[in-house]
Scaffold this active site. Structure first.
Site, PDB file in Angstrom:
ATOM      1  N   ILE A  35     -40.172  39.230  15.772  1.00 42.75           N
ATOM      2  CA  ILE A  35     -41.461  38.580  15.507  1.00 42.75           C
ATOM      3  C   ILE A  35     -42.458  39.650  15.066  1.00 42.75           C
ATOM      4  O   ILE A  35     -42.335  40.816  15.477  1.00 42.75           O
ATOM      5  CB  ILE A  35     -42.011  37.799  16.739  1.00 42.75           C
ATOM      6  CG1 ILE A  35     -41.984  38.671  17.990  1.00 42.75           C
ATOM      7  CG2 ILE A  35     -41.283  36.498  16.955  1.00 42.75           C
ATOM      8  CD1 ILE A  35     -42.784  38.125  19.140  1.00 42.75           C
ATOM      9  N   TYR A 143     -39.499  30.914  35.142  1.00 46.95           N
ATOM     10  CA  TYR A 143     -38.349  31.597  34.548  1.00 46.95           C
ATOM     11  C   TYR A 143     -37.052  30.906  34.984  1.00 46.95           C
ATOM     12  O   TYR A 143     -36.195  30.560  34.158  1.00 46.95           O
ATOM     13  CB  TYR A 143     -38.361  33.060  35.000  1.00 46.95           C
ATOM     14  CG  TYR A 143     -37.282  33.933  34.414  1.00 46.95           C
ATOM     15  CD1 TYR A 143     -37.281  34.264  33.072  1.00 46.95           C
ATOM     16  CD2 TYR A 143     -36.281  34.471  35.224  1.00 46.95           C
ATOM     17  CE1 TYR A 143     -36.307  35.096  32.535  1.00 46.95           C
ATOM     18  CE2 TYR A 143     -35.304  35.308  34.700  1.00 46.95           C
ATOM     19  CZ  TYR A 143     -35.321  35.616  33.360  1.00 46.95           C
ATOM     20  OH  TYR A 143     -34.359  36.441  32.839  1.00 46.95           O
ATOM     21  N   LYS A 147     -34.219  28.793  32.941  1.00 49.93           N
ATOM     22  CA  LYS A 147     -32.830  29.278  32.898  1.00 49.93           C
ATOM     23  C   LYS A 147     -31.844  28.174  33.305  1.00 49.93           C
ATOM     24  O   LYS A 147     -30.787  28.019  32.694  1.00 49.93           O
ATOM     25  CB  LYS A 147     -32.658  30.530  33.770  1.00 49.93           C
ATOM     26  CG  LYS A 147     -33.316  31.776  33.184  1.00 49.93           C
ATOM     27  CD  LYS A 147     -32.699  32.155  31.851  1.00 49.93           C
ATOM     28  CE  LYS A 147     -33.413  33.264  31.144  1.00 49.93           C
ATOM     29  NZ  LYS A 147     -32.967  33.470  29.761  1.00 49.93           N
TER      30      LYS A 147
HETATM   31  C1  AKB Z   1     -35.978  39.705  35.566  1.00 51.54           C
HETATM   32  O1  AKB Z   1     -36.107  40.459  36.519  1.00 51.54           O
HETATM   33  O2  AKB Z   1     -36.789  38.826  35.258  1.00 51.54           O
HETATM   34  C2  AKB Z   1     -34.723  39.821  34.734  1.00 51.54           C
HETATM   35  C3  AKB Z   1     -33.640  38.952  35.245  1.00 51.54           C
HETATM   36  C4  AKB Z   1     -32.884  39.318  36.454  1.00 51.54           C
HETATM   37  O3  AKB Z   1     -33.365  37.933  34.680  1.00 51.54           O
HETATM   38  N1  AKB Z   1     -34.308  41.193  34.699  1.00 51.54           N
END
Ligand code: AKB
Length: 319
Positions: A35, A143, A147
């Protein structure tokens, strides 16, 4: 794999994966997607084609896939766990809307897709020791939510449309080339930089906080081997537990002190990172990856420490 698009090619995994693929597939086009503001530089820019590839712009991605006759997409665009907690909407946009763009293009143009999952896909109710391949996944971070959804959506495209999606759940990745940005496991990279530079290290996680970690050469091997695996052997697809070592801050400190006995570390706990780390597994069971595609890491903590220190001394020209 012949013509490959690496989305996020200047990031922690992408910068090394792009170069690995260019070395392994010299007859192919390995396109470094980036990007604006994160342009490829040096050998990454000079050794092959590159293109602006914003994961949120499906039309742009489709044009690159068309132009280079891409057969495989490594989708590495993501905000790491601690940053995603600060910018949850942006994390959702990149990780979910971006993934949907990539999967739709893969469906239309018949591409294979690798989108990494993570130990972040697990949550506080997941068994923390020898975490099984198939288990409870109820993360409480944005996160982690993205995932888990990545794993499900990738599986959905495989079962519904036959898109060849495959992935692994990465532990914290440790590398001496490109720094990670805003992850919970970043301390395990930064501690080596501090040791080699002769600085005191301020550790953001408590002693006794165990997490899976992996040296980058093994992570790159996992990225390539899973995409080359015989599909008839794959019972799972998105994503496989992969593991090579598990430690807490005191154990990595002891490993580094074999080379720097006077290296100093003190604790200043970051509550956001600590609560994320506490919700993640201590140690994964990766037997499915070992059985289904012969996964086997090469590095343990001490061989990684030896190599990290050697490489960082060269990088910073320290005798
Ligand atoms: C994080 O710490 O966010 C990454 C992971 C473990 O996915 N390194």
């Amino acid at each position: 794999m012949k013509n490959v698009l690496v989305v996020g090619s200047t990031g922690q995994i992408g910068s090394e994966l792009t170069m690995t693929l260019r070395r392994q597939i010299p007859e192919g086009n390995i396109v470094a997607g980036y990007i604006p503001g994160a342009e490829p530089k040096g050998i990454l820019a000079e050794s092959g084609p590159s293109a602006i590839a914003n994961v949120c712009d499906g039309k742009q991605l489709a044009e690159i896939v068309e132009k280079y006759n891409i057969d495989t997409i490594y989708n590495l665009a993501a905000l790491l766990s601690a940053v995603a907690e600060r910018k949850p909407l942006l994390a959702w946009d990149i990780q979910m809307n971006g993934l949907l763009n990539i999967l739709e293009i893969a469906r239309e143009k018949n591409c294979a897709v690798f989108t990494p999952s993570s130990i972040g896909s697990f949550g506080p109710n997941t068994p923390h020791m020898n975490t099984p391949q198939d288990t409870i996944q109820r993360p409480r971070t944005m996160y982690g939510v993205t995932k888990v959804a990545t794993e499900l959506l990738s599986d959905y495209y495989f079962h519904k449309y036959g898109v060849d999606t495959r992935s692994v759940r990465f532990p914290g990745l440790i590398s001496n080339v490109t720094l990670p940005g805003g992850g919970t496991t970043d301390y395990a990279v930064e501690i080596y930089y501090a040791a080699v530079k002769g600085e005191e290290f301020v550790c953001p996680l408590k002693a006794g906080t165990f997490m899976d970690m992996m040296y980058m050469p093994d992570a790159l091997k996992a990225c390539v081997d899973i995409m080359n695996a015989d599909p008839s052997r794959l019972i799972h697809r998105n994503g496989f537990n992969v593991a090579s070592m598990s430690f807490d801050p005191e154990i990595i400190l002891a490993s580094i002190r074999q080379y720097y006995p006077d290296f100093k570390m003190r604790y200043e706990i970051d509550p956001v990172r600590q609560s994320i780390a506490d919700s993640w597994p201590d140690k994964l069971d990766d037997s499915c990856a070992r059985e289904e595609w012969d996964w086997k890491p090469s590095y343990d903590l001490d061989t990684m420490t030896q190599d990290m220190i050697k490489c960082l001394k060269i990088k910073f020209d320290i005798k």
